[in-house]
Design a protein around this motif. Structure first.
Motif, PDB file in Angstrom:
ATOM      1  N   GLY A  98      -5.495  42.576  77.017  1.00 16.74           N
ATOM      2  CA  GLY A  98      -5.512  42.978  78.414  1.00 16.74           C
ATOM      3  C   GLY A  98      -5.696  41.800  79.348  1.00 16.74           C
ATOM      4  N   ASP A  99      -5.780  42.112  80.635  1.00 16.96           N
ATOM      5  CA  ASP A  99      -5.905  41.045  81.623  1.00 16.96           C
ATOM      6  C   ASP A  99      -7.215  40.285  81.490  1.00 16.96           C
ATOM      7  N   GLY A 100      -8.309  40.984  81.248  1.00 16.88           N
ATOM      8  CA  GLY A 100      -9.580  40.291  81.064  1.00 16.88           C
ATOM      9  C   GLY A 100      -9.603  39.472  79.790  1.00 16.88           C
ATOM     10  N   GLY A 101      -9.064  40.048  78.713  1.00 18.18           N
ATOM     11  CA  GLY A 101      -9.031  39.364  77.432  1.00 18.18           C
ATOM     12  C   GLY A 101      -8.062  38.203  77.394  1.00 18.18           C
ATOM     13  N   THR A 102      -7.220  38.088  78.421  1.00 17.37           N
ATOM     14  CA  THR A 102      -6.246  36.996  78.486  1.00 17.37           C
ATOM     15  C   THR A 102      -6.599  35.985  79.564  1.00 17.37           C
ATOM     16  N   ALA A 103      -6.668  36.439  80.807  1.00 15.27           N
ATOM     17  CA  ALA A 103      -6.854  35.528  81.934  1.00 15.27           C
ATOM     18  C   ALA A 103      -8.286  35.020  82.052  1.00 15.27           C
ATOM     19  N   ASP A 104      -9.235  35.738  81.461  1.00 15.98           N
ATOM     20  CA  ASP A 104     -10.638  35.331  81.527  1.00 15.98           C
ATOM     21  C   ASP A 104     -11.106  34.804  80.166  1.00 15.98           C
ATOM     22  N   ILE A 105     -11.620  35.677  79.345  1.00 14.18           N
ATOM     23  CA  ILE A 105     -12.301  35.256  78.125  1.00 14.18           C
ATOM     24  C   ILE A 105     -11.370  34.677  77.068  1.00 14.18           C
ATOM     25  N   GLY A 106     -10.091  35.049  77.089  1.00 15.59           N
ATOM     26  CA  GLY A 106      -9.179  34.566  76.051  1.00 15.59           C
ATOM     27  C   GLY A 106      -8.322  33.383  76.444  1.00 15.59           C
TER      28      GLY A 106
END
Length: 295
Positions: A98-106
């Motif tokens: 997802g967006d959080g798992g990609t653009a942030d933590i990932g």
């Protein structure tokens, strides 16, 4: 060329527990139908792992594994190495985050995979917030959106930050192939997945995938809203390949931003001046594209 009539009739992602109208599940379904049974999927903590791995059910008919939240891309590297060690060269390693798992933590692990130029395909299904854990803001949450961490009240107006330009951040790595897509323009999405499948090295597709729960829309409006965000110009459909940006779809004229905004509960508090700011940001973005991309 694949299209709705020639696309694989076999289903590789079915029986899942996604919410009605889930854009993310549609994105995963389409990607796996393009890649076929030899795709090996990696999914971190997030909506698609939550709805796809429900003991004792596994909703993937191809091989699939859950990674750490931050480690989608690094686990893809490991899966690729394992396949090579076994002499398997015709499988496509694909990650769905997802967006959080990609653009942030990932983002760090993804940057590392691109630096190594691992032969993997990374799909970011963007529903514009951490939907799985209660609709918290991510760095891909748009300006003005109401989330549980960007609430709306007398003295607060939702998210005050602009959405991170993830596509250009990834392209800045000089990745072999990157693209933006929308589940509202399925043929464009299919074309880009099929193209990425045949490119060696790291590939990345950022696909907008509305969430009825988090956006506050009806469950039968997902595809329509995913199309409308493109038609308003708030999302551009593009590719980056061989050091060059290309727009794959340009609206002849932009549809009404206010109409798009007012259909969603997460934006219901916005004023006319707020919407004017969003339109101004849209116009500046397209001016920049025309000037710098020469399109």
């Amino acid at each position: 060329m694949l299209n709705a009539k020639t696309l694989n009739e076999e289903e590789f992602f079915y029986g899942h527990k996604a919410c009605a109208g889930c854009g993310g599940s549609l994105a995963v379904r389409i990607v796996l139908k393009v890649l076929g049974e030899k795709a090996v999927a990696v999914l971190p903590a997030g909506c698609m792992s939550a709805v796809g791995f429900n003991f004792p059910q596994l909703c993937f008919s191809n091989n699939a594994i859950i990674s750490t939240f931050a480690g989608t891309a690094s686990m893809m590297t490991g899966v690729l190495a394992g396949l090579k060690a076994r002499g398997i060269t015709d499988a496509q390693v694909v990650g769905f985050a997802g967006d959080g798992g990609t653009a942030d933590i990932g983002l760090q692990a993804l940057s590392g995979a691109i630096d190594r130029n691992d032969d993997v395909l990374y799909i970011c299904y963007d529903n514009e917030a951490y939907m799985n854990t209660g609709i918290q803001k991510s760095s891909l949450t748009p300006f003005g959106a109401r989330t549980t961490t960007t609430p709306v009240g007398k003295n607060v107006r939702g998210n005050l930050r602009q959405k991170k330009n993830l596509f250009e951040i990834i392209a800045a790595h000089d990745i072999p192939y990157a693209a933006t897509a929308s589940v509202g323009y399925i043929q464009d999405f299919i074309n880009k997945v099929e193209k990425a499948k045949n490119i060696r090295g790291t590939k990345f597709i950022h696909v907008i995938a509305p969430c009825p729960t988090g956006w506050g829309i009806k469950t039968d409006e997902t595809v329509e809203l995913a199309k409308e965000i493109v038609d308003t110009g708030l999302l551009y459909l593009a590719e980056y390949e061989n050091g060059k940006y290309t727009i794959t779809y340009r609206p002849k004229e932009f549809s009404d931003v206010a109409s798009y905004i007012k259909r969603q509960v997460r934006f219901r508090h916005l004023t006319e001046s707020d919407i004017a700011l969003i339109e101004e940001g849209r116009n500046q973005k397209w001016e920049k594209i025309s000037r710098e991309w020469n399109v």
